[in-house]
Design an enzyme around this catalytic site. Sequence first.
Site, PDB file in Angstrom:
ATOM      1  N   CYS A   1      40.387  45.300  50.174  1.00 53.32           N
ATOM      2  CA  CYS A   1      39.372  44.694  49.300  1.00 53.32           C
ATOM      3  C   CYS A   1      39.420  43.172  49.311  1.00 53.32           C
ATOM      4  O   CYS A   1      38.514  42.523  48.783  1.00 53.32           O
ATOM      5  CB  CYS A   1      39.534  45.213  47.881  1.00 53.32           C
ATOM      6  SG  CYS A   1      39.488  47.006  47.817  1.00 53.32           S
TER       7      CYS A   1
ATOM      8  N   HIS B   1      35.551  40.855  43.428  1.00 51.11           N
ATOM      9  CA  HIS B   1      35.561  42.163  44.084  1.00 51.11           C
ATOM     10  C   HIS B   1      35.171  43.209  43.038  1.00 51.11           C
ATOM     11  O   HIS B   1      35.702  43.235  41.920  1.00 51.11           O
ATOM     12  CB  HIS B   1      36.945  42.444  44.657  1.00 51.11           C
ATOM     13  CG  HIS B   1      37.140  43.876  45.029  1.00 51.11           C
ATOM     14  ND1 HIS B   1      36.261  44.551  45.840  1.00 51.11           N
ATOM     15  CD2 HIS B   1      38.101  44.773  44.673  1.00 51.11           C
ATOM     16  CE1 HIS B   1      36.667  45.803  45.981  1.00 51.11           C
ATOM     17  NE2 HIS B   1      37.783  45.964  45.277  1.00 51.11           N
TER      18      HIS B   1
ATOM     19  N   ASN C   1      33.371  50.889  44.092  1.00 49.03           N
ATOM     20  CA  ASN C   1      34.227  49.949  44.826  1.00 49.03           C
ATOM     21  C   ASN C   1      33.991  50.147  46.326  1.00 49.03           C
ATOM     22  O   ASN C   1      34.382  51.177  46.881  1.00 49.03           O
ATOM     23  CB  ASN C   1      35.685  50.238  44.456  1.00 49.03           C
ATOM     24  CG  ASN C   1      36.671  49.351  45.190  1.00 49.03           C
ATOM     25  OD1 ASN C   1      36.327  48.692  46.172  1.00 49.03           O
ATOM     26  ND2 ASN C   1      37.909  49.347  44.722  1.00 49.03           N
TER      27      ASN C   1
HETATM   28  N1  ACO Z   1      37.912  62.097  34.623  1.00 48.67           N
HETATM   29  C1  ACO Z   1      38.468  62.512  33.490  1.00 48.67           C
HETATM   30  N2  ACO Z   1      39.742  62.257  33.153  1.00 48.67           N
HETATM   31  C2  ACO Z   1      40.453  61.537  34.030  1.00 48.67           C
HETATM   32  C3  ACO Z   1      39.934  61.071  35.250  1.00 48.67           C
HETATM   33  C4  ACO Z   1      38.602  61.375  35.535  1.00 48.67           C
HETATM   34  N3  ACO Z   1      37.982  60.966  36.669  1.00 48.67           N
HETATM   35  N4  ACO Z   1      40.882  60.368  35.904  1.00 48.67           N
HETATM   36  C5  ACO Z   1      41.976  60.389  35.129  1.00 48.67           C
HETATM   37  N5  ACO Z   1      41.724  61.102  33.999  1.00 48.67           N
HETATM   38  C6  ACO Z   1      42.619  61.396  32.895  1.00 48.67           C
HETATM   39  C7  ACO Z   1      44.061  61.328  33.284  1.00 48.67           C
HETATM   40  O1  ACO Z   1      44.491  62.544  33.822  1.00 48.67           O
HETATM   41  C8  ACO Z   1      44.707  61.011  31.957  1.00 48.67           C
HETATM   42  O2  ACO Z   1      44.817  62.189  31.234  1.00 48.67           O
HETATM   43  P1  ACO Z   1      46.111  62.471  30.324  1.00 48.67           P
HETATM   44  O3  ACO Z   1      46.097  61.393  29.279  1.00 48.67           O
HETATM   45  O4  ACO Z   1      45.857  63.836  29.803  1.00 48.67           O
HETATM   46  O5  ACO Z   1      47.284  62.369  31.249  1.00 48.67           O
HETATM   47  C9  ACO Z   1      43.695  60.117  31.267  1.00 48.67           C
HETATM   48  O6  ACO Z   1      42.433  60.375  31.914  1.00 48.67           O
HETATM   49  C10 ACO Z   1      43.988  58.659  31.359  1.00 48.67           C
HETATM   50  O7  ACO Z   1      44.253  58.352  32.721  1.00 48.67           O
HETATM   51  P2  ACO Z   1      44.562  56.902  33.164  1.00 48.67           P
HETATM   52  O8  ACO Z   1      44.909  56.877  34.630  1.00 48.67           O
HETATM   53  O9  ACO Z   1      45.537  56.286  32.207  1.00 48.67           O
HETATM   54  O10 ACO Z   1      43.130  56.203  32.943  1.00 48.67           O
HETATM   55  P3  ACO Z   1      42.755  54.693  33.013  1.00 48.67           P
HETATM   56  O11 ACO Z   1      42.138  54.262  31.770  1.00 48.67           O
HETATM   57  O12 ACO Z   1      43.864  53.863  33.574  1.00 48.67           O
HETATM   58  O13 ACO Z   1      41.604  54.690  34.113  1.00 48.67           O
HETATM   59  C11 ACO Z   1      41.262  54.149  36.406  1.00 48.67           C
HETATM   60  C12 ACO Z   1      41.883  55.126  35.435  1.00 48.67           C
HETATM   61  C13 ACO Z   1      39.776  54.164  36.216  1.00 48.67           C
HETATM   62  C14 ACO Z   1      41.603  54.608  37.821  1.00 48.67           C
HETATM   63  C15 ACO Z   1      41.805  52.732  36.136  1.00 48.67           C
HETATM   64  O14 ACO Z   1      43.207  52.761  36.038  1.00 48.67           O
HETATM   65  C16 ACO Z   1      41.413  51.751  37.200  1.00 48.67           C
HETATM   66  O15 ACO Z   1      40.251  51.474  37.404  1.00 48.67           O
HETATM   67  N6  ACO Z   1      42.388  51.155  37.892  1.00 48.67           N
HETATM   68  C17 ACO Z   1      42.101  50.203  38.951  1.00 48.67           C
HETATM   69  C18 ACO Z   1      41.819  50.966  40.202  1.00 48.67           C
HETATM   70  C19 ACO Z   1      41.237  50.096  41.282  1.00 48.67           C
HETATM   71  O16 ACO Z   1      40.522  49.173  41.025  1.00 48.67           O
HETATM   72  N7  ACO Z   1      41.573  50.469  42.508  1.00 48.67           N
HETATM   73  C20 ACO Z   1      41.012  49.880  43.652  1.00 48.67           C
HETATM   74  C21 ACO Z   1      41.729  48.658  44.076  1.00 48.67           C
HETATM   75  S1  ACO Z   1      40.942  47.878  45.399  1.00 48.67           S
HETATM   76  C22 ACO Z   1      41.550  48.416  46.917  1.00 48.67           C
HETATM   77  O17 ACO Z   1      42.152  47.665  47.609  1.00 48.67           O
HETATM   78  C23 ACO Z   1      41.296  49.769  47.430  1.00 48.67           C
END
Ligand code: ACO
Length: 394
Positions: free
Chosen positions: A170, A320, A350
């Site tokens: 990214c 990004h 993304n």
């Molecule tokens: N739908 C429903 N529930 C979900 C989903 C989903 N798609 N995904 C996770 N959950 C659940 C989890 O299982 C968890 O449940 P639990 O509490 O029972 O264990 C709960 O939701 C919370 O999960 P978290 O992972 O803590 O959720 P968070 O608020 O952190 O959001 C997310 C997750 C959206 C992935 C966030 O962490 C994020 O955006 N992180 C950055 C990711 C990113 O930008 N990556 C790309 C980088 S760029 C590159 O180089 C590729």
Amino acid sequence: MANAFGFLTPTIMRISSSNPSAYCCYHDVISKRINCSLTSQGPETSSPSQSPVPRLVTKGCKLVGCGSAVPHLQISNDDLAKIVDTSDEWISARTGIRNRRILAGNESLTGLAVEAAQKALEMADVKPDDVDLILMCSSTAEDLFGGAPQVQKALGCKGNPLAYDIKAACSGFLLGLISASCYIRGGGYKNVLVIGADAISRYIDWTDRGSCILFGDAAGAVLLQACDSEEDGLFAFDLHSDGDGNRHLNAVIKEKETNHEPGTNGSVLGFPPNRSSFTSIKMNGIEVFRFAVSVVPQTIEASLAKAGLNSSDIDWLLLHQANQRIIDGIATKLEVPKDRVISNVANYGNTSAASIPLALDEAVRSGKVKQGQTIAAAGFGAGLTWGSAILRWG
Ligand code: ACO
């Protein structure tokens, strides 16, 4: 952790201790930069598009064209809810994403890259034959050895300009842009196509609801052109990488397919090796989130300081497009109001290296970003890598 600091020029002037000037603030970074001869100073008044810090450039470079292309297939959050346990409500609240485009049928990443590049050339009024370098920023090229030469061929660049890939997820586009500026300033190149293109969908585990909701496929491109130093449109940059953070976001070679078992695969130990492939993307979402919201404001502040600007001087914040909550968090830390933040993550998710030029292209073509306006751009992602640049459109 590795760092790269700089103005967008390889041209460095050593300042004599008897004559300290505004350049003195560069002393601590000067040893990390390439030495050349200097030349001209830029404007001394401050405005959003003019840095008050004297600029160390012999030759300038400016953004004169942009373009983008996305696949036809649109996948909504509701579509994803049919294959994993999720909902539109959860995805839009946690990420701001509502739709993404996914390569399908006869579409190819190379095709998207070519379309984006053609649009950028058209806007710049530059013919393919006048392009002298193509940098394809992609981690998902359709040839192991890189996709840029295929783009060169498809564009019909008769002069066979140098074309090669830059692989930095990214952050790829931002690194490509800065590499392009160095070729122009130090290498005499005139028209450089910088393409960001990724098809992350091919490396997603579509049963992993934590990651499959985030990504989409796309391509974006800009044409960076040589110009006089007075017109220079790339004010400063700041780049970093941290291999230790790789554990939070990666897609590594499949261990089972790399045969290290003595004698199991032939008469010579472990030879010949099995054919390799990569795992799906593995991501610790919370750690990546924390990383982005922590380092991106710092790198933008660093670039702004080198350009002699404050966040209030910029017209647009162009990050990004990973997650709307990340974008909002960074804008809040930098005290940039929402109406100066470019975002299209809701429509495309993304798109990795494509996200910055895709968002720029939409903002330029819709009339949002205007000629002469200043943009603070930042990329971050796998590696880990991150960085920023302060630039002017047009
Ligand atoms: N739908 C429903 N529930 C979900 C989903 C989903 N798609 N995904 C996770 N959950 C659940 C989890 O299982 C968890 O449940 P639990 O509490 O029972 O264990 C709960 O939701 C919370 O999960 P978290 O992972 O803590 O959720 P968070 O608020 O952190 O959001 C997310 C997750 C959206 C992935 C966030 O962490 C994020 O955006 N992180 C950055 C990711 C990113 O930008 N990556 C790309 C980088 S760029 C590159 O180089 C590729």
